[in-house]
Design an enzyme around this catalytic site. Structure first.
Site, PDB file in Angstrom:
ATOM      1  N   GLY A   1      43.430  -8.848 -11.137  1.00  0.00           N
ATOM      2  CA  GLY A   1      44.594  -9.163 -10.835  1.00  0.00           C
ATOM      3  C   GLY A   1      45.033 -10.381  -9.999  1.00  0.00           C
ATOM      4  O   GLY A   1      44.215 -10.769  -9.133  1.00  0.00           O
TER       5      GLY A   1
ATOM      6  N   ASP B   1      46.619  -5.200  -2.422  1.00  0.00           N
ATOM      7  CA  ASP B   1      46.467  -4.068  -1.891  1.00  0.00           C
ATOM      8  C   ASP B   1      45.828  -3.790  -0.626  1.00  0.00           C
ATOM      9  O   ASP B   1      46.092  -2.853   0.146  1.00  0.00           O
ATOM     10  CB  ASP B   1      45.739  -3.345  -2.878  1.00  0.00           C
TER      11      ASP B   1
ATOM     12  N   ARG C   1      73.420   8.015  -2.294  1.00  0.00           N
ATOM     13  CA  ARG C   1      72.355   8.584  -3.010  1.00  0.00           C
ATOM     14  C   ARG C   1      70.796   8.375  -2.114  1.00  0.00           C
ATOM     15  O   ARG C   1      70.799   7.790  -1.354  1.00  0.00           O
ATOM     16  CB  ARG C   1      71.995   7.271  -4.179  1.00  0.00           C
TER      17      ARG C   1
ATOM     18  N   MET D   1      53.071  -0.898  -5.359  1.00  0.00           N
ATOM     19  CA  MET D   1      51.704  -0.843  -5.642  1.00  0.00           C
ATOM     20  C   MET D   1      50.898  -0.538  -4.428  1.00  0.00           C
ATOM     21  O   MET D   1      51.372  -0.136  -3.193  1.00  0.00           O
ATOM     22  CB  MET D   1      51.387  -2.190  -6.039  1.00  0.00           C
TER      23      MET D   1
ATOM     24  N   GLU E   1      52.041   4.022  -5.141  1.00  0.00           N
ATOM     25  CA  GLU E   1      51.995   4.514  -6.476  1.00  0.00           C
ATOM     26  C   GLU E   1      50.684   5.436  -6.631  1.00  0.00           C
ATOM     27  O   GLU E   1      50.733   6.332  -7.566  1.00  0.00           O
ATOM     28  CB  GLU E   1      51.311   3.323  -7.535  1.00  0.00           C
TER      29      GLU E   1
ATOM     30  N   GLN F   1      55.833  -7.433  -7.000  1.00  0.00           N
ATOM     31  CA  GLN F   1      55.174  -7.860  -5.906  1.00  0.00           C
ATOM     32  C   GLN F   1      53.880  -8.677  -5.940  1.00  0.00           C
ATOM     33  O   GLN F   1      53.158  -9.068  -4.906  1.00  0.00           O
ATOM     34  CB  GLN F   1      54.582  -6.228  -5.456  1.00  0.00           C
TER      35      GLN F   1
HETATM   36  O1  F6P Z   1      45.063  -4.398  -7.335  1.00  0.00           O
HETATM   37  C1  F6P Z   1      46.034  -5.016  -7.369  1.00  0.00           C
HETATM   38  C2  F6P Z   1      47.277  -4.124  -8.326  1.00  0.00           C
HETATM   39  O2  F6P Z   1      48.452  -4.762  -8.495  1.00  0.00           O
HETATM   40  C3  F6P Z   1      47.428  -2.769  -7.887  1.00  0.00           C
HETATM   41  O3  F6P Z   1      48.389  -2.502  -6.956  1.00  0.00           O
HETATM   42  C4  F6P Z   1      48.029  -2.240  -9.216  1.00  0.00           C
HETATM   43  O4  F6P Z   1      47.600  -0.803  -9.252  1.00  0.00           O
HETATM   44  C5  F6P Z   1      47.201  -2.898 -10.215  1.00  0.00           C
HETATM   45  O5  F6P Z   1      46.834  -4.018  -9.803  1.00  0.00           O
HETATM   46  C6  F6P Z   1      47.996  -3.127 -11.622  1.00  0.00           C
HETATM   47  O6  F6P Z   1      47.263  -3.752 -12.335  1.00  0.00           O
HETATM   48  P1  F6P Z   1      47.766  -4.569 -13.812  1.00  0.00           P
HETATM   49  O7  F6P Z   1      48.062  -6.024 -13.314  1.00  0.00           O
HETATM   50  O8  F6P Z   1      46.654  -4.424 -14.808  1.00  0.00           O
HETATM   51  O9  F6P Z   1      48.916  -3.698 -14.243  1.00  0.00           O
END
Ligand code: F6P
Length: 364
Positions: A15, A143, A178, A185, A238, A290
């Site tokens: 990513g 992360d 609310r 993430m 998440e 993010q």
């Molecule tokens: O590892 C980075 C990250 O953004 C995670 O926080 C997230 O779970 C994942 O990659 C999302 O992956 P993709 O870009 O394949 O949707």
């Protein structure tokens, strides 16, 4: 005697995250400064196995990219040479194409490789190093879950984005009285939720390291309204999960993607809070916001330090290593130390203690 000028390949895998371009720029600048040439390899290891659009990165290619998010080289979550997905008639099987990567390395006339990526990319890099490719790894991930480095670039930008979102949510939450539940993430680590939650004034923070109890979450929500603080902000990583249950997952929309996609917790928690407290709730997922945008000053600096250190490491003929931050230095450690060991939030960490001191509920 002058050392032979080298031809170095650079690629980004997995990513994307803010700061990748700053690393590429630092690699090119510091390599050029000692007379080395840098070849940009497109789309991670895919571009190594099938070299097509790879070319020398010139000054004009890296000019103006220091503060730009993403990666000029492109990247992918697929294309593991050791577990390459092939889909035929709707059926996916995995084959070993690592020899194609070695062939690509030779075809490009490379002396060494810089692999910028997270745990997945660095694991592949380690396997390629074991097969004889001289390389160095550069850790990236929003992360912040790589154990060998105190921090990864991209994390600070992601936390800033999430914090800004929480700042904005306060006024609308208060106006409508609310409960807002925000999903951030982080995969199996709660760093983004914890840091943005504290900096953004959240009332509840849910992280994978502390399985939560909905009764406790609702206790905190009710306490807020009882105190006449008629709104509530919940940040959910998440990967957070209710006690005794698993993480919330989604179907991957990417064929051949090996890792499971996480998601869905915010919607579930918001519904539960509404059902249990009667309060009006809304949920939102910050998602890939993010991962985008300009890297913060901190991330630009760290990414630049990592890029320059990668070239220093290669110059010292240290291969199969990964650069990492061990304040005040950037050093390199063997890739084997860098992969496979996840850095989760320690339960006795100062951030957790601070959160508890501030009256933040972790749902436990
Ligand atoms: O590892 C980075 C990250 O953004 C995670 O926080 C997230 O779970 C994942 O990659 C999302 O992956 P993709 O870009 O394949 O949707």
């Amino acid at each position: 005697m002058r050392k032979k000028a080298r031809r170095i390949g650079v690629l980004t895998g997995g990513g994307d995250c803010p700061g990748l371009n700053a690393v590429i720029r630092a690699v090119v600048k510091s390599a050029n400064n000692i007379g080395w040439t840098v070849i940009g390899i497109k789309k991670g290891f895919e571009g190594l196995m099938d070299p097509k659009n790879d070319r020398v990165l010139e000054t004009q290619d890296i000019s103006g990219i220091l503060n730009v998010g993403g990666t000029i080289l492109g990247t992918t979550n697929r294309g593991d040479p050791f577990k390459y997905a092939v889909t035929k008639n709707g059926k996916t099987t995995y084959i070993d194409r690592s020899d194609a990567a070695i062939k690509g390395f030779k075809k490009l006339g490379l002396d060494a490789l810089v692999c910028i990526g997270g745990d997945g990319t660095l694991t592949i890099a380690k396997q390629l190093a074991d097969k004889g490719i001289p390389l160095v790894g550069v850790p990236k991930t929003i992360d912040n879950d790589l154990s060998a480095t105190v921090i990864t670039f991209g994390f600070d930008t992601a936390v800033s984005t999430a914090t800004e979102a929480l700042d904005k949510l306060h006024s609308t939450a208060e106006s409508h009285q609310r409960v807002m539940v925000v999903e951030v993430m982080g995969r199996y680590a709660g760093w983004i939720a914890l840091n943005s939650g504290i900096a953004g004034g959240a009332d509840v923070i849910l992280i994978p390291e502390i399985p939560f109890n909905m009764d406790k979450v609702c206790e905190k929500v009710n306490a807020r309204y009882k105190m006449k603080r008629n709104f509530c902000i919940v940040v959910a990583a998440e990967g957070a999960k209710p006690k005794g249950a698993g993480m919330f997952t989604k179907d991957s929309a990417t064929p051949g993607r090996v890792e499971v996609l996480l998601g869905g917790i915010a919607e579930w928690v918001a519904k539960e809070i509404h059902n249990r407290t009667g309060r009006e709730t809304r949920s939102l997922v910050l998602g890939h916001l993010q991962r985008g945008g300009n890297p913060t000053t901190f991330d630009r600096l760290l990414a630049t330090r990592f890029g320059a250190a990668a070239i220093r490491t290669l110059r010292e003929n240290k291969f199969g290593e990964m650069v990492c931050l061990r304040p005040p230095q950037v050093i390199s450690v063997p890739l084997i130390e860098a992969i496979g060991k996840m850095k989760s939030v320690p339960l006795d960490s100062d951030e957790i203690i601070t959160g508890r001191n501030m009256g933040i509920s972790f749902g436990d």
